[in-house]
Design a protein around this motif. Structure first.
Motif, PDB file in Angstrom:
ATOM      1  N   LEU A 167       0.840  -1.211   0.000  1.00  0.00           N
ATOM      2  CA  LEU A 167       0.000   0.000   0.000  1.00  0.00           C
ATOM      3  C   LEU A 167       0.872   1.258   0.000  1.00  0.00           C
ATOM      4  O   LEU A 167       0.588   2.221  -0.711  1.00  0.00           O
ATOM      5  N   HIS A 168       1.926   1.212   0.818  1.00  0.00           N
ATOM      6  CA  HIS A 168       2.814   2.381   0.893  1.00  0.00           C
ATOM      7  C   HIS A 168       3.472   2.657  -0.467  1.00  0.00           C
ATOM      8  O   HIS A 168       3.518   3.799  -0.928  1.00  0.00           O
ATOM      9  N   LEU A 169       3.961   1.587  -1.110  1.00  0.00           N
ATOM     10  CA  LEU A 169       4.627   1.782  -2.407  1.00  0.00           C
ATOM     11  C   LEU A 169       3.652   2.320  -3.445  1.00  0.00           C
ATOM     12  O   LEU A 169       4.023   3.060  -4.353  1.00  0.00           O
ATOM     13  N   TRP A 170       2.383   1.959  -3.290  1.00  0.00           N
ATOM     14  CA  TRP A 170       1.373   2.438  -4.235  1.00  0.00           C
ATOM     15  C   TRP A 170       0.962   3.881  -3.934  1.00  0.00           C
ATOM     16  O   TRP A 170       0.866   4.711  -4.826  1.00  0.00           O
ATOM     17  N   LEU A 171       0.759   4.187  -2.647  1.00  0.00           N
ATOM     18  CA  LEU A 171       0.181   5.483  -2.283  1.00  0.00           C
ATOM     19  C   LEU A 171       1.204   6.606  -2.125  1.00  0.00           C
ATOM     20  O   LEU A 171       0.839   7.765  -2.047  1.00  0.00           O
ATOM     21  N   ARG A 172       2.507   6.254  -2.044  1.00  0.00           N
ATOM     22  CA  ARG A 172       3.500   7.274  -1.666  1.00  0.00           C
ATOM     23  C   ARG A 172       3.573   8.433  -2.648  1.00  0.00           C
ATOM     24  O   ARG A 172       4.095   9.485  -2.336  1.00  0.00           O
ATOM     25  N   PHE A 173       3.037   8.260  -3.848  1.00  0.00           N
ATOM     26  CA  PHE A 173       3.063   9.372  -4.806  1.00  0.00           C
ATOM     27  C   PHE A 173       1.891  10.317  -4.612  1.00  0.00           C
ATOM     28  O   PHE A 173       1.820  11.358  -5.228  1.00  0.00           O
ATOM     29  N   LYS A 174       0.941   9.909  -3.778  1.00  0.00           N
ATOM     30  CA  LYS A 174      -0.264  10.731  -3.631  1.00  0.00           C
ATOM     31  C   LYS A 174      -0.059  11.718  -2.483  1.00  0.00           C
ATOM     32  O   LYS A 174       0.279  11.345  -1.367  1.00  0.00           O
ATOM     33  N   GLU A 175      -0.309  12.991  -2.815  1.00  0.00           N
ATOM     34  CA  GLU A 175      -0.067  14.066  -1.876  1.00  0.00           C
ATOM     35  C   GLU A 175      -0.870  13.877  -0.586  1.00  0.00           C
ATOM     36  O   GLU A 175      -0.360  14.065   0.524  1.00  0.00           O
ATOM     37  N   SER A 176      -2.152  13.473  -0.729  1.00  0.00           N
ATOM     38  CA  SER A 176      -3.006  13.349   0.464  1.00  0.00           C
ATOM     39  C   SER A 176      -2.469  12.265   1.393  1.00  0.00           C
ATOM     40  O   SER A 176      -2.550  12.380   2.609  1.00  0.00           O
ATOM     41  N   TYR A 177      -1.895  11.211   0.822  1.00  0.00           N
ATOM     42  CA  TYR A 177      -1.313  10.145   1.651  1.00  0.00           C
ATOM     43  C   TYR A 177      -0.101  10.683   2.405  1.00  0.00           C
ATOM     44  O   TYR A 177       0.052  10.461   3.608  1.00  0.00           O
ATOM     45  N   ARG A 178       0.766  11.406   1.674  1.00  0.00           N
ATOM     46  CA  ARG A 178       1.981  11.912   2.313  1.00  0.00           C
ATOM     47  C   ARG A 178       1.644  12.893   3.430  1.00  0.00           C
ATOM     48  O   ARG A 178       2.308  12.949   4.447  1.00  0.00           O
ATOM     49  N   ARG A 179       0.536  13.642   3.221  1.00  0.00           N
ATOM     50  CA  ARG A 179       0.144  14.625   4.236  1.00  0.00           C
ATOM     51  C   ARG A 179      -0.311  13.938   5.525  1.00  0.00           C
ATOM     52  O   ARG A 179      -0.128  14.447   6.612  1.00  0.00           O
ATOM     53  N   HIS A 180      -0.968  12.770   5.375  1.00  0.00           N
ATOM     54  CA  HIS A 180      -1.527  12.096   6.551  1.00  0.00           C
ATOM     55  C   HIS A 180      -0.747  10.835   6.907  1.00  0.00           C
ATOM     56  O   HIS A 180      -1.301   9.915   7.504  1.00  0.00           O
ATOM     57  N   ILE A 181       0.523  10.802   6.530  1.00  0.00           N
ATOM     58  CA  ILE A 181       1.279   9.546   6.674  1.00  0.00           C
ATOM     59  C   ILE A 181       1.384   9.104   8.135  1.00  0.00           C
ATOM     60  O   ILE A 181       1.388   7.905   8.417  1.00  0.00           O
ATOM     61  N   ALA A 182       1.399  10.034   9.074  1.00  0.00           N
ATOM     62  CA  ALA A 182       1.506   9.652  10.496  1.00  0.00           C
ATOM     63  C   ALA A 182       0.283   8.827  10.903  1.00  0.00           C
ATOM     64  O   ALA A 182       0.401   7.854  11.651  1.00  0.00           O
TER      65      ALA A 182
END
Ligand code: FES
Length: 571
Positions: A167-182
């Motif tokens: 999931l991380h490898l897939w979502l890491r390009f998405k800004e919203s994921y990076r914003r809420h990564i914690a």
């Protein structure tokens, strides 16, 4: 030179590797959702055995009907097959990240670890009518074969970690994921912790209850355990499935090695790099794999999945002989505004000699570089307006003050000027000492840029007046500024090193704007702007005197408007 658009139209539009990646992703999401609901169910063991079992009824009610069963087991088979295909078709593990290698190792372990669980629950239920409730599973794991409880906990962690990395490898390009990564990290940790805690709590309850012979008699009767012969068959089948899976994995790796050997034995293709290095690879090897095989560092944030664009290369000789880009590759190239001679190294498989120049330095590339950047980030000539401003006589001002005062005044000044520039649609490029450089029209066009730049000059003059009022007691005399504005073609691109990288502009237009700012001193005016800027803005500045000025490095003189007080500008 091949035109990418027409080449793509000529292409069949089918990209097996891309389709298989989508299959792997889709099936992985189904499996991850199943695992998530399963682990959440376990967590209810913290409450009580009864609640745990009641939640299982809901879980089973959702996943056991035929359509859900087809989707779930279909996803499992597709996921394993697509993953095995990816292993066979991968040329080299060089250049992959540790997360990718860990995900692969955990993924290979998963079928081995879960086959016993599937056989011991769903299969015995379907074949022998065993009631595979939590009572049955917990008795087996905690009372009859306690070592199996540890295997199940290990399986749970392996599967969950495999899914989370995917999931991380897939979502890491998405800004919203990076914003809420914690929050995502928190969830990734919380789910297995609560699940194991529930599993252990329920196990402790079962061990305690199992000391009551009456309870054991009644529970075992309700479970409807199969006959000994059937149990032996199940155990033998578990063992065979385990061995069969190990053989299958060995076969996959042997097949991969055989494929690579056969390809290497065929006539080689030369990939020539910009620095003269040449690599001979089997036809059909991607350019990225050519770099990996020969140890040439090559950016590849998405690991060669054709999503990030960081592996892109400029093709020199051999462009026409390349297979056309697939629809998927084309989409990524269009998203980053790639030139017609740029291709994704991970998706381009030359069959003839090709000359390549990687466009991003591997050590400087981050996830943020992946595709989302504007087209000009990698370098483009654009018509823009450049503004330079600085404070007149600031050296003398700073010499008479304490460092603290200098920093305080400068920061107040930058805040006011920065606000004026940004509110007018400009982009602050940099602060240099007491100077400011700003760009206008980078994201739109010269005419908008010119209007915005003139509006910014006016707003800067207004803000300076307010600033001088508020600093009246701190300054011996008001701050005065000089502003230079010039527009025209400039090379815009992302320049710098690591955290200092940013979009900036270079070229004659920038140098000229800087010279015009310096001329404000000679003409004793607040603003010097080239008539080109006024024309592009469509503003009538005929009330301001025009001077022909000569600029170092320019053959012809440049007509400029001299503006004593920019706050009086129209607009
Ligand atoms: S490595 Fe990401 S697109 Fe090629």
């Amino acid at each position: 030179m091949t035109d990418i658009g027409s080449a793509a139209r000529a292409s069949s539009g089918t990209d097996t590797a891309y389709i298989l990646r989508q299959v792997r992703l889709g099936s992985g999401l189904v499996l991850m959702f199943y695992v998530f609901t399963h682990l959440v169910n376990h967590a209810f063991g913290l409450w009580s055995l009864e609640v745990l079992e009641q939640v299982r009824e809901v879980f089973v009610g959702f996943w056991r009907p035929l359509p859900a069963t087809i989707v779930l087991y279909g996803a499992l088979v597709l996921h394993v097959l697509a993953a095995m295909h990816a292993i066979i078709s991968r040329e080299s593990m060089m250049g992959t990240t540790w997360q990718e290698r860990l995900q692969l190792a955990l993924g290979l372990l998963t079928p081995y670890l879960i086959s016993d669980h599937i056989l011991g629950t769903r299969m015995v239920h379907e074949l022998f009518g065993v009631n595979d409730s939590y009572y049955s599973v917990l008795l087996t794991l905690w009372v009859f074969k306690p070592s199996a409880a540890l295997t199940q906990v290990a399986a749970l962690l392996v599967i969950w970690a495999h899914g989370c990395i995917g999931l991380h490898l897939w979502l890491r390009f998405k800004e919203s994921y990076r914003r809420h990564i914690a929050y995502w990290y928190g969830l990734a940790l919380l789910v297995p912790v609560l699940s194991i805690a529930g599993f252990v709590a329920a196990g402790v309850d079962i061990v305690r209850l199992s000391t009551d012979p009456g309870w054991m008699r009644q529970t075992i009767g309700a479970i409807n355990f199969p006959l000994q012969a059937d149990i032996d068959w199940v155990l033998a089948t578990m063992r065979d499935v385990g061995y069969g899976y190990i053989c299958f994995v060995v076969f996959i790796f042997v097949a991969r090695q055989a494929r690579i050997s056969v390809r290497k034995a065929r006539r080689g293709v030369t990939v020539q790099y910009h620095d003269g290095r040449e690599v001979m690879v089997a036809p059909g090897t991607s350019i990225l794999d050519a770099s990996r095989q020969s140890g040439i560092p090559h950016a590849s944030v998405c690991g060669g999945r054709g999503r990030c664009s960081t592996c892109r290369v400029r093709i020199g000789d051999g462009l026409d002989a390349l297979p056309p880009p697939s629809e998927a590759e084309l989409k990524v190239l269009e998203r980053v505004g790639a030139a017609p001679n740029v291709r994704l190294a991970c998706q381009t498989r030359p069959t003839e000699k090709v000359e390549v120049t990687p466009l991003l330095a591997p050590r400087q590339v981050s996830v943020q570089d992946a595709g989302a950047r504007a087209a000009y980030a990698q370098g483009q000539e654009r018509d823009i307006v450049v503004l330079f401003a600085d404070i007149r006589g600031f050296t003398q001002i700073s010499e008479q003050r304490l460092p603290y005062d200098v920093v305080f005044i400068l920061n107040r000044y930058f805040a006011e000027m920065g606000a004026a520039i940004e509110a007018s649609g400009g982009r602050i490029d940099k602060f240099i000492g007491d100077g400011i450089m700003a760009l206008f029209g980078v994201d739109d066009n010269l005419s908008d840029g010119a209007r915005h730049a003139i509006a910014a000059a006016k707003a800067m003059a207004d803000n300076l007046e307010k600033l001088n009022d508020s600093l009246e007691n701190d300054l011996d005399e008001p701050l005065r500024i000089g502003i230079g504005l010039h527009g025209g073609p400039a090379i815009v691109g992302e320049l710098g090193y690591r955290k200092t990288r940013g979009v900036t502009a270079v070229g004659d237009t920038v140098n000229t704007a800087s010279r015009l700012e310096a001329l404000t001193k000679d003409f004793a005016v607040q603003l010097v702007l080239s008539t080109e800027v006024a024309t592009a803005a469509g503003l009538d500045l005929s009330s301001y005197p025009i001077e022909e000025v000569s600029i170092r490095g320019r053959e012809e003189s440049l007509p400029v408007h001299l503006v004593k007080d920019a706050s009086g500008l129209p607009g």
